[in-house]
Design a protein around this motif. Structure first.
Motif, PDB file in Angstrom:
ATOM      1  N   ALA A  56       1.226  -1.155  -0.094  1.00 21.01           N
ATOM      2  CA  ALA A  56       0.053  -0.166  -0.345  1.00 21.01           C
ATOM      3  C   ALA A  56       0.592   0.784   0.152  1.00 21.01           C
ATOM      4  O   ALA A  56       2.032   1.598   0.900  1.00 21.01           O
ATOM      5  N   PHE A  57       0.438   2.388  -0.849  1.00 22.67           N
ATOM      6  CA  PHE A  57       1.687   3.534  -1.062  1.00 22.67           C
ATOM      7  C   PHE A  57       0.682   4.345  -1.039  1.00 22.67           C
ATOM      8  O   PHE A  57      -0.516   4.671  -1.430  1.00 22.67           O
ATOM      9  N   ASP A  58       1.710   5.447  -0.030  1.00 20.23           N
ATOM     10  CA  ASP A  58       0.358   6.747   0.121  1.00 20.23           C
ATOM     11  C   ASP A  58       0.536   7.201  -1.169  1.00 20.23           C
ATOM     12  O   ASP A  58       2.047   6.841  -2.439  1.00 20.23           O
ATOM     13  N   ALA A  59       0.478   8.695  -2.136  1.00 22.01           N
ATOM     14  CA  ALA A  59       0.287   9.280  -2.928  1.00 22.01           C
ATOM     15  C   ALA A  59       1.712   9.817  -3.183  1.00 22.01           C
ATOM     16  O   ALA A  59       2.717  10.040  -1.672  1.00 22.01           O
ATOM     17  N   GLY A  95       6.882   5.875  -3.487  1.00 18.46           N
ATOM     18  CA  GLY A  95       7.237   4.933  -4.218  1.00 18.46           C
ATOM     19  C   GLY A  95       8.951   3.931  -4.054  1.00 18.46           C
ATOM     20  O   GLY A  95       8.761   3.257  -2.813  1.00 18.46           O
ATOM     21  N   LEU A  96       9.152   2.896  -4.847  1.00 21.46           N
ATOM     22  CA  LEU A  96      10.094   2.096  -4.931  1.00 21.46           C
ATOM     23  C   LEU A  96      11.379   2.393  -5.396  1.00 21.46           C
ATOM     24  O   LEU A  96      11.137   2.262  -6.548  1.00 21.46           O
ATOM     25  N   GLU A 126      -3.580   3.850  -8.649  1.00 17.49           N
ATOM     26  CA  GLU A 126      -2.792   3.699 -10.042  1.00 17.49           C
ATOM     27  C   GLU A 126      -1.054   4.285 -10.139  1.00 17.49           C
ATOM     28  O   GLU A 126      -0.903   4.911  -9.391  1.00 17.49           O
ATOM     29  N   ALA A 127      -0.478   3.604 -10.550  1.00 18.31           N
ATOM     30  CA  ALA A 127       0.723   4.075 -10.090  1.00 18.31           C
ATOM     31  C   ALA A 127       2.117   4.224 -12.003  1.00 18.31           C
ATOM     32  O   ALA A 127       1.230   3.807 -12.636  1.00 18.31           O
ATOM     33  N   ASP A 128       3.124   4.705 -11.596  1.00 18.72           N
ATOM     34  CA  ASP A 128       3.307   4.261 -12.889  1.00 18.72           C
ATOM     35  C   ASP A 128       4.954   3.737 -12.833  1.00 18.72           C
ATOM     36  O   ASP A 128       5.597   3.743 -11.510  1.00 18.72           O
ATOM     37  N   VAL A 129       5.250   2.696 -14.017  1.00 15.14           N
ATOM     38  CA  VAL A 129       6.172   1.713 -13.281  1.00 15.14           C
ATOM     39  C   VAL A 129       7.374   2.088 -14.449  1.00 15.14           C
ATOM     40  O   VAL A 129       6.961   2.386 -15.565  1.00 15.14           O
ATOM     41  N   THR A 130       8.476   2.335 -14.069  1.00 13.61           N
ATOM     42  CA  THR A 130       9.445   2.063 -15.113  1.00 13.61           C
ATOM     43  C   THR A 130       9.883   0.080 -15.691  1.00 13.61           C
ATOM     44  O   THR A 130       9.950  -0.147 -14.196  1.00 13.61           O
ATOM     45  N   ILE A 131      10.508  -0.119 -16.878  1.00 10.26           N
ATOM     46  CA  ILE A 131      11.336  -1.209 -17.070  1.00 10.26           C
ATOM     47  C   ILE A 131      12.458  -0.675 -17.718  1.00 10.26           C
ATOM     48  O   ILE A 131      12.033  -0.622 -19.103  1.00 10.26           O
ATOM     49  N   PRO A 186      10.436  -8.333 -15.867  1.00 11.25           N
ATOM     50  CA  PRO A 186      11.665  -9.782 -16.118  1.00 11.25           C
ATOM     51  C   PRO A 186      12.466  -9.496 -14.950  1.00 11.25           C
ATOM     52  O   PRO A 186      13.100  -8.950 -14.774  1.00 11.25           O
ATOM     53  N   ALA A 187      12.497 -10.838 -14.715  1.00 10.13           N
ATOM     54  CA  ALA A 187      13.822 -11.058 -13.712  1.00 10.13           C
ATOM     55  C   ALA A 187      14.984 -10.395 -14.490  1.00 10.13           C
ATOM     56  O   ALA A 187      15.841  -9.636 -15.422  1.00 10.13           O
ATOM     57  N   ASN A 188      15.710  -9.466 -13.293  1.00  9.65           N
ATOM     58  CA  ASN A 188      17.080  -8.919 -14.197  1.00  9.65           C
ATOM     59  C   ASN A 188      17.653  -7.877 -14.777  1.00  9.65           C
ATOM     60  O   ASN A 188      18.300  -7.015 -15.470  1.00  9.65           O
ATOM     61  N   LYS A 189      15.922  -7.370 -14.397  1.00 11.91           N
ATOM     62  CA  LYS A 189      16.242  -6.104 -15.666  1.00 11.91           C
ATOM     63  C   LYS A 189      15.625  -5.194 -14.406  1.00 11.91           C
ATOM     64  O   LYS A 189      14.580  -5.428 -13.694  1.00 11.91           O
ATOM     65  N   PRO A 190      15.868  -4.073 -14.319  1.00 12.42           N
ATOM     66  CA  PRO A 190      16.029  -2.352 -13.630  1.00 12.42           C
ATOM     67  C   PRO A 190      14.189  -2.156 -13.583  1.00 12.42           C
ATOM     68  O   PRO A 190      13.893  -1.997 -15.100  1.00 12.42           O
ATOM     69  N   HIS A 191      13.933  -2.262 -13.198  1.00 14.53           N
ATOM     70  CA  HIS A 191      12.550  -1.673 -12.430  1.00 14.53           C
ATOM     71  C   HIS A 191      11.893  -0.463 -11.661  1.00 14.53           C
ATOM     72  O   HIS A 191      12.640  -1.098 -10.308  1.00 14.53           O
ATOM     73  N   GLY A 192      11.454   0.038 -11.621  1.00 12.57           N
ATOM     74  CA  GLY A 192      10.369   1.256  -9.786  1.00 12.57           C
ATOM     75  C   GLY A 192       8.763   1.809 -10.185  1.00 12.57           C
ATOM     76  O   GLY A 192       8.966   0.803 -11.141  1.00 12.57           O
ATOM     77  N   VAL A 193       8.319   1.848  -9.200  1.00 13.40           N
ATOM     78  CA  VAL A 193       6.954   2.093  -8.896  1.00 13.40           C
ATOM     79  C   VAL A 193       6.909   3.587  -8.370  1.00 13.40           C
ATOM     80  O   VAL A 193       7.867   3.175  -7.236  1.00 13.40           O
ATOM     81  N   GLN A 194       6.208   4.088  -8.491  1.00 17.63           N
ATOM     82  CA  GLN A 194       6.243   5.378  -8.309  1.00 17.63           C
ATOM     83  C   GLN A 194       4.532   5.629  -8.080  1.00 17.63           C
ATOM     84  O   GLN A 194       3.499   5.826  -9.477  1.00 17.63           O
ATOM     85  N   ALA A 195       3.698   5.768  -7.029  1.00 17.07           N
ATOM     86  CA  ALA A 195       2.203   5.793  -7.309  1.00 17.07           C
ATOM     87  C   ALA A 195       2.019   7.552  -7.612  1.00 17.07           C
ATOM     88  O   ALA A 195       2.255   8.823  -6.680  1.00 17.07           O
ATOM     89  N   ARG A 196       1.095   7.246  -8.602  1.00 18.33           N
ATOM     90  CA  ARG A 196       0.404   8.782  -9.190  1.00 18.33           C
ATOM     91  C   ARG A 196      -0.818   9.133  -8.046  1.00 18.33           C
ATOM     92  O   ARG A 196      -0.718  10.226  -7.490  1.00 18.33           O
ATOM     93  N   GLN A 197      -1.380   8.598  -7.115  1.00 19.28           N
ATOM     94  CA  GLN A 197      -2.226   8.241  -6.204  1.00 19.28           C
ATOM     95  C   GLN A 197      -1.919   7.036  -5.191  1.00 19.28           C
ATOM     96  O   GLN A 197      -1.052   6.466  -5.491  1.00 19.28           O
ATOM     97  N   ARG A 198      -2.562   7.006  -4.111  1.00 15.24           N
ATOM     98  CA  ARG A 198      -3.025   6.540  -3.086  1.00 15.24           C
ATOM     99  C   ARG A 198      -2.963   4.710  -3.928  1.00 15.24           C
ATOM    100  O   ARG A 198      -4.033   5.201  -5.056  1.00 15.24           O
ATOM    101  N   PHE A 199      -2.369   3.843  -3.362  1.00 16.19           N
ATOM    102  CA  PHE A 199      -1.917   2.745  -4.740  1.00 16.19           C
ATOM    103  C   PHE A 199      -1.941   1.162  -3.990  1.00 16.19           C
ATOM    104  O   PHE A 199      -0.890   1.721  -2.936  1.00 16.19           O
ATOM    105  N   LYS A 200      -2.698   0.681  -4.198  1.00 16.87           N
ATOM    106  CA  LYS A 200      -2.718  -0.837  -3.759  1.00 16.87           C
ATOM    107  C   LYS A 200      -2.025  -2.115  -5.002  1.00 16.87           C
ATOM    108  O   LYS A 200      -2.503  -2.168  -6.047  1.00 16.87           O
TER     109      LYS A 200
END
Length: 121
Positions: free
Chosen positions: A54-57, A60-61, A78-83, A99-113
């Motif tokens: 559960a991400f507050d607005a 991110g990770l 809703e969130a933004d994900v980069t791969i 995917p395994a071994n590929k850099p990724h991140g997550v950023q909440a645009r709003q509260r997000f589960k």
């Protein structure tokens, strides 16, 4: 299971066992917390894990990679994900495979589960 083995179970193990053989409302299993990312592991096995987040607005990770494929499923918000630098937007009811071994991140645009299902080989 012998009594000493039963005593070795952690509190987290016992909480996970409480979820077995029940109908669960996924968004009720973990609450939002102001200014942070909360998580709760609900399955922990050699073959893989399932963790709720559960991400507050605005939270991110940061970009990282993992040695196994993971499936991110949005259960609220809703969130933004980069791969590997490629941007994606994910919303309630959608999923994306990280995917395994590929850099990724997550950023909440709003509260997000989300649920994160990690599949190990």
């Amino acid at each position: 299971m012998t009594e000493p083995q039963a005593e070795q179970k952690t509190a987290a193990d016992k909480k996970r066992e409480e979820l077995v053989s029940k109908v669960l409302a996924v968004n009720d299993l973990l609450q939002y917390q102001d200014g942070t990312v909360a998580s709760r592991m609900i399955v922990f096995k050699k073959a893989g894990t399932i963790t709720l987040f559960a991400f507050d607005a605005g939270e991110g990770l940061s970009e990282h990679s993992a040695p196994y494929d993971a499936i991110l499923t949005v259960t609220d918000g809703e969130a933004d994900v980069t791969i590997e630098g490629a941007p994606f937007t994910v919303r309630t009811g959608e999923m994306i495979i990280l995917p395994a071994n590929k850099p990724h991140g997550v950023q909440a645009r709003q509260r997000f589960k989300m649920t994160l299902t990690m599949i190990r080989e």
